[in-house]
Design a protein around this motif. Structure first.
Motif, PDB file in Angstrom:
ATOM      1  N   UNK A  97      14.021 -47.321  39.875  1.00  0.00           N
ATOM      2  CA  UNK A  97      14.702 -48.207  40.822  1.00  0.00           C
ATOM      3  C   UNK A  97      14.571 -49.669  40.405  1.00  0.00           C
ATOM      4  N   UNK A  98      13.570 -49.969  39.605  1.00  0.00           N
ATOM      5  CA  UNK A  98      13.454 -51.308  39.047  1.00  0.00           C
ATOM      6  C   UNK A  98      12.277 -52.099  39.571  1.00  0.00           C
ATOM      7  N   UNK A  99      11.670 -52.869  38.675  1.00  0.00           N
ATOM      8  CA  UNK A  99      10.670 -53.853  39.064  1.00  0.00           C
ATOM      9  C   UNK A  99      11.384 -55.145  39.432  1.00  0.00           C
ATOM     10  N   UNK A 100      10.670 -56.004  40.136  1.00  0.00           N
ATOM     11  CA  UNK A 100      11.248 -57.265  40.581  1.00  0.00           C
ATOM     12  C   UNK A 100      10.820 -58.394  39.652  1.00  0.00           C
ATOM     13  N   UNK A 101      11.792 -59.215  39.235  1.00  0.00           N
ATOM     14  CA  UNK A 101      11.502 -60.437  38.495  1.00  0.00           C
ATOM     15  C   UNK A 101      11.855 -61.618  39.392  1.00  0.00           C
ATOM     16  N   UNK A 120      -3.998 -73.287  49.857  1.00  0.00           N
ATOM     17  CA  UNK A 120      -2.983 -74.264  49.455  1.00  0.00           C
ATOM     18  C   UNK A 120      -2.520 -74.073  48.019  1.00  0.00           C
ATOM     19  N   UNK A 121      -3.153 -73.179  47.297  1.00  0.00           N
ATOM     20  CA  UNK A 121      -2.806 -73.010  45.882  1.00  0.00           C
ATOM     21  C   UNK A 121      -2.448 -71.563  45.565  1.00  0.00           C
ATOM     22  N   UNK A 122      -3.465 -70.719  45.340  1.00  0.00           N
ATOM     23  CA  UNK A 122      -3.186 -69.337  44.939  1.00  0.00           C
ATOM     24  C   UNK A 122      -2.365 -68.591  45.984  1.00  0.00           C
ATOM     25  N   UNK A 123      -2.666 -68.819  47.256  1.00  0.00           N
ATOM     26  CA  UNK A 123      -1.946 -68.105  48.305  1.00  0.00           C
ATOM     27  C   UNK A 123      -0.471 -68.445  48.310  1.00  0.00           C
ATOM     28  N   UNK A 124      -0.129 -69.663  47.866  1.00  0.00           N
ATOM     29  CA  UNK A 124       1.271 -70.076  47.825  1.00  0.00           C
ATOM     30  C   UNK A 124       1.958 -69.569  46.549  1.00  0.00           C
ATOM     31  N   UNK A 125       1.189 -69.456  45.466  1.00  0.00           N
ATOM     32  CA  UNK A 125       1.770 -69.001  44.196  1.00  0.00           C
ATOM     33  C   UNK A 125       2.022 -67.502  44.201  1.00  0.00           C
ATOM     34  N   UNK A 126       1.230 -66.751  44.943  1.00  0.00           N
ATOM     35  CA  UNK A 126       1.422 -65.297  45.040  1.00  0.00           C
ATOM     36  C   UNK A 126       2.536 -65.031  46.048  1.00  0.00           C
ATOM     37  N   UNK A 127       3.758 -64.932  45.547  1.00  0.00           N
ATOM     38  CA  UNK A 127       4.941 -64.806  46.403  1.00  0.00           C
ATOM     39  C   UNK A 127       4.964 -63.415  47.045  1.00  0.00           C
ATOM     40  N   UNK A 128       5.056 -63.316  48.371  1.00  0.00           N
ATOM     41  CA  UNK A 128       5.121 -61.985  49.011  1.00  0.00           C
ATOM     42  C   UNK A 128       6.314 -61.186  48.501  1.00  0.00           C
ATOM     43  N   UNK A 129       6.113 -59.861  48.405  1.00  0.00           N
ATOM     44  CA  UNK A 129       7.207 -59.007  47.940  1.00  0.00           C
ATOM     45  C   UNK A 129       7.315 -57.775  48.819  1.00  0.00           C
ATOM     46  N   UNK A 130       8.406 -57.078  48.676  1.00  0.00           N
ATOM     47  CA  UNK A 130       8.765 -55.981  49.573  1.00  0.00           C
ATOM     48  C   UNK A 130       7.793 -54.813  49.451  1.00  0.00           C
ATOM     49  N   UNK A 131       7.470 -54.216  50.592  1.00  0.00           N
ATOM     50  CA  UNK A 131       6.645 -53.008  50.583  1.00  0.00           C
ATOM     51  C   UNK A 131       7.334 -51.914  49.765  1.00  0.00           C
ATOM     52  N   UNK A 132       6.548 -51.174  49.018  1.00  0.00           N
ATOM     53  CA  UNK A 132       7.094 -50.086  48.215  1.00  0.00           C
ATOM     54  C   UNK A 132       7.337 -50.456  46.777  1.00  0.00           C
ATOM     55  N   UNK A 133       7.513 -51.741  46.477  1.00  0.00           N
ATOM     56  CA  UNK A 133       7.693 -52.152  45.088  1.00  0.00           C
ATOM     57  C   UNK A 133       6.415 -51.900  44.298  1.00  0.00           C
ATOM     58  N   UNK A 134       6.588 -51.360  43.106  1.00  0.00           N
ATOM     59  CA  UNK A 134       5.421 -51.106  42.266  1.00  0.00           C
ATOM     60  C   UNK A 134       5.042 -52.315  41.424  1.00  0.00           C
ATOM     61  N   UNK A 135       6.002 -53.190  41.149  1.00  0.00           N
ATOM     62  CA  UNK A 135       5.713 -54.382  40.345  1.00  0.00           C
ATOM     63  C   UNK A 135       6.651 -55.506  40.737  1.00  0.00           C
ATOM     64  N   UNK A 136       6.053 -56.673  40.969  1.00  0.00           N
ATOM     65  CA  UNK A 136       6.792 -57.918  41.155  1.00  0.00           C
ATOM     66  C   UNK A 136       6.238 -58.918  40.156  1.00  0.00           C
ATOM     67  N   UNK A 137       6.998 -59.213  39.101  1.00  0.00           N
ATOM     68  CA  UNK A 137       6.586 -60.173  38.074  1.00  0.00           C
ATOM     69  C   UNK A 137       7.158 -61.532  38.464  1.00  0.00           C
TER      70      UNK A 137
END
Length: 470
Positions: A97-101, A120-137
Motif C-alpha cells: 500500500x506504500x510508505x509515506x514520504x 519545543x524541538x523533537x516533539x515538533x520534528x516528529x510529524x504525526x502520521x496515520x494509524x496503520x502506516x508501517x513507515x513514515x519517512x
C-alpha cells in the motif's frame, strides 16, 4: 535567544510503493508474541543534519529516488498494521500500500532551536502520521539549510535494534547501491511458543491491562516535562570509576543508572517510602543458539526486548554508596538477561492473547505510573547509527516516543553521533525530579542546547545574519 518552538509546515505527503516486491512474500505477516509484549504504538528516530553543500532539494530528490528500492528489501514497511478479524491480534498486511514520504519546512535556524526543551524541538520534528502506516519517512528543512530526517514506524515492527538498523541500511544502500546483509522478516516461527506454555506465575504481576481505568488521568501525565541532555564522555567515565570497586567494575549504564536512582530518591524524599528503576534491554545476544537461529536473530528487526526492574527503599538508595546502587542495577538487569526469560514471555503472551479479542492490550506495570515512583531507562548506547547517506553525518540522533497515558518517568540514552564517547538523553520527568536533575551538584546532565550539539556555529544558507525577534 532560542526560538520559542519549532513550527513545522508540511509541504507534501506522498505514498511510495516498493518498486520490486519480493516474490512469494506472504500477504499477511503474523507478528511474534514478543512484538505483542510492547504492542503497537508510534516510534521515531530523529536525525538532525547541518546544511549539506548540495542543498536540501538534492536530499529530497535522493530520498524519493531511493525509497522504492529500499522498500523492496524491507517490504513489510510498505504495508499496513491491521487487526485479525477473529482474534483482534495485530498483524502486517504486506499489500504494498506504500510508505509515506513527508516533506516539510521549519522557519527556525538550527542555531536558534531550543533543543534542551524536547517539547519545543523533537516533539515538533516528529510529524504525526496515520494509524496503520508501517513507515513514515520525514524530511524537515530548516531556515539555515540544515534538515531533519525522521524514521517514523510502529513498535510492533521494530525495537531499538530494528529502528537503528533502518537508517544504517538506508545509508549503505544510497552510498553503495546495495546491502551487505538481508533483513529477516519472518516473525512467528522464530519465536514459537512451547506446548504447553510454561512460565512463572510472577509474570502476571509484571503486566497490566492498558486501559483508562488503570492509568493516571490525562491532566496528571501532562504535568511531566520533557527535556534533552548531553552527558560528556568525561562524566560517563567519572561516574563509572565512582561506581566501581576493585572487586567489581560497573558498566557505564549501571553507573549512570545508579546516579539517576539517587537523584530519583532525592526527588521522592519523604513523599513515598520506596522508589523503582526499570530498564528496557535488548536480549538478542542472550538467546540460546540451540533454541533460536542466531543468524536470523541478528538480522531480525522485530522485538527482542524486555523490562528489568528493581524496587528499593528511598532511604537505602540515598544512603548507600554509589557502587552498591550500581550493583543493584546490575543484578536487576542480569536477572532478565537469560534465554529462558524470553521463552517465558513468548509462552505468557500465548496464554494471554484473549485480551486482543476484547480490543485491549497489555503494558508493563512499572511503566504505567501507579505504585511507587518509577523511572524507566531505555538504552540505545549499544546501537550505532552511521547516518551519512551522501550528505554528511548527523549531529543529533535521538529516538522519540509520545508517551500517551503512561505516567512513569523515563530516560532514553543514546550515543552521540560525534563518536567522542558522549551520550545524548531525552527524558520525561516529573517537575520535582527535573528540579533535582538541574540542581545536581555534579552537573552530569547538561542541557542539550544547540551549541552543545554542534549547531551553534552554523550560518544561514544565504550567508545573512538574522537578528533575534527581540
Amino acid at each position: 535567544m532560542p526560538a520559542e518552538r519549532v513550527d513545522v509546515a508540511v509541504l507534501s505527503r506522498t505514498l511510495v510503493r516498493a518498486s520490486d516486491p519480493p516474490r512469494g512474500f506472504p500477504a499477511v505477516l503474523p507478528v511474534s508474541n514478543l512484538d505483542l509484549i510492547l504492542g503497537s504504538f508510534h516510534i521515531y528516530l530523529v536525525s538532525v543534519y547541518p546544511a549539506p553543500a548540495a542543498g536540501f532539494p538534492a536530499v529530497a530528490a535522493a530520498a524519493r529516488a531511493a525509497l522504492p528500492a529500499f522498500l523492496s528489501r524491507f517490504f513489510p514497511f510498505a504495508g499496513r498494521i491491521v487487526a485479525d478479524a477473529s482474534t483482534g491480534v495485530p498483524e502486517v498486511a504486506c499489500d504494498n500500500a506504500g510508505a509515506e514520504l513527508v516533506v516539510a519546512e521549519a522557519a527556525a535556524r538550527l542555531a536558534d532551536v531550543d533543543f534542551a526543551d524536547a517539547d519545543r524541538s523533537l516533539a515538533r520534528l516528529a510529524v504525526p502520521f496515520q494509524e496503520g502506516l508501517a513507515l513514515s519517512l520525514q524530511l524537515v528543512r530548516f531556515a539555515c539549510g540544515g534538515f531533519a530526517l525522521s524514521w517514523g514506524s510502529d513498535h510492533l515492527l521494530a525495537d531499538g535494534h530494528g529502528l537503528t538498523a533502518l537508517p544504517n541500511a538506508w545509508a549503505e544502500l544510497l552510498r553503495t547501491g546495495g546491502l551487505s546483509w538481508e533483513p529477516h522478516h519472518e516473525r512467528a516461527s522464530l519465536f514459537r511458543p512451547r506446548s504447553p506454555p510454561r512460565f512463572s506465575p510472577s509474570l502476571d504481576a509484571e503486566f497490566t491491562r492498558y486501559e483508562p481505568a488503570g492509568l493516571p488521568n490525562a491532566l496528571l501525565t501532562a504535568t511531566l516535562v520533557r527535556r534533552n541532555y548531553v552527558v560528556s564522555a568525561a562524566d560517563v567515565a567519572r561516574l563509572r570509576a565512582a561506581a566501581s570497586t576493585p572487586a567489581r567494575r560497573a558498566t557505564r549504564l549501571e553507573a549512570l543508572s545508579a546516579h539517576v536512582w539517587k537523584l530519583l530518591a532525592a526527588a521522592v524524599g519523604g513523599s513515598d517510602a520506596r522508589c523503582r528503576m526499570a530498564w528496557l534491554v535488548d536480549g538478542r545476544r542472550r538467546l540460546d543458539p540451540a533454541r533460536f537461529d542466531a543468524d536470523a536473530v541478528r538480522r531480525y528487526l522485530g522485538n527482542v526486548v524486555t523490562y528489568a526492574s528493581r524496587e528499593a527503599a528511598v532511604e537505602a538508595v540515598s544512603s548507600s554508596p554509589l557502587p552498591d546502587v550500581a550493583a543493584m542495577a546490575g543484578a536487576a538487569i542480569a536477572g532478565v538477561f537469560r534465554s529462558e526469560r524470553f521463552e517465558e514471555l513468548v509462552d505468557w503472551m500465548e496464554a494471554r492473547k484473549g485480551v486482543f479479542r476484547e480490543g485491549g492490550k497489555w503494558t508493563e506495570a512499572v511503566g504505567a505510573g501507579t505504585g511507587s515512583p518509577a523511572l524507566v531507562v531505555s538504552a540505545f548506547v549499544a546501537f550505532r547509527v552511521e547516518g551519512d547517506f551522501g550528505f554528511g553525518r548527523p549531529r543529533l540522533v535521538m529516538p522519540w516516543v509520545r508517551p500517551g497515558r503512561l505516567g512513569s518517568a523515563a530516560m532514553t540514552v543514546a550515543r552521540s553521533p560525534r563518536g567522542d564517547g558522549s551520550w545524548v538523553i531525552t527524558a520525561r520527568l516529573w517537575p520535582r525530579l527535573a528540579n533535582a536533575v538541574d540542581a545536581d551538584p555534579e552537573a552530569v546532565f547538561k542541557p542539550a542546547a544547540a551549541a552543545a550539539l554542534g549547531f551553534g556555529d552554523l550560518e544561514p544558507a544565504d550567508g545573512v545574519q538574522h537578528a533575534s525577534r527581540l
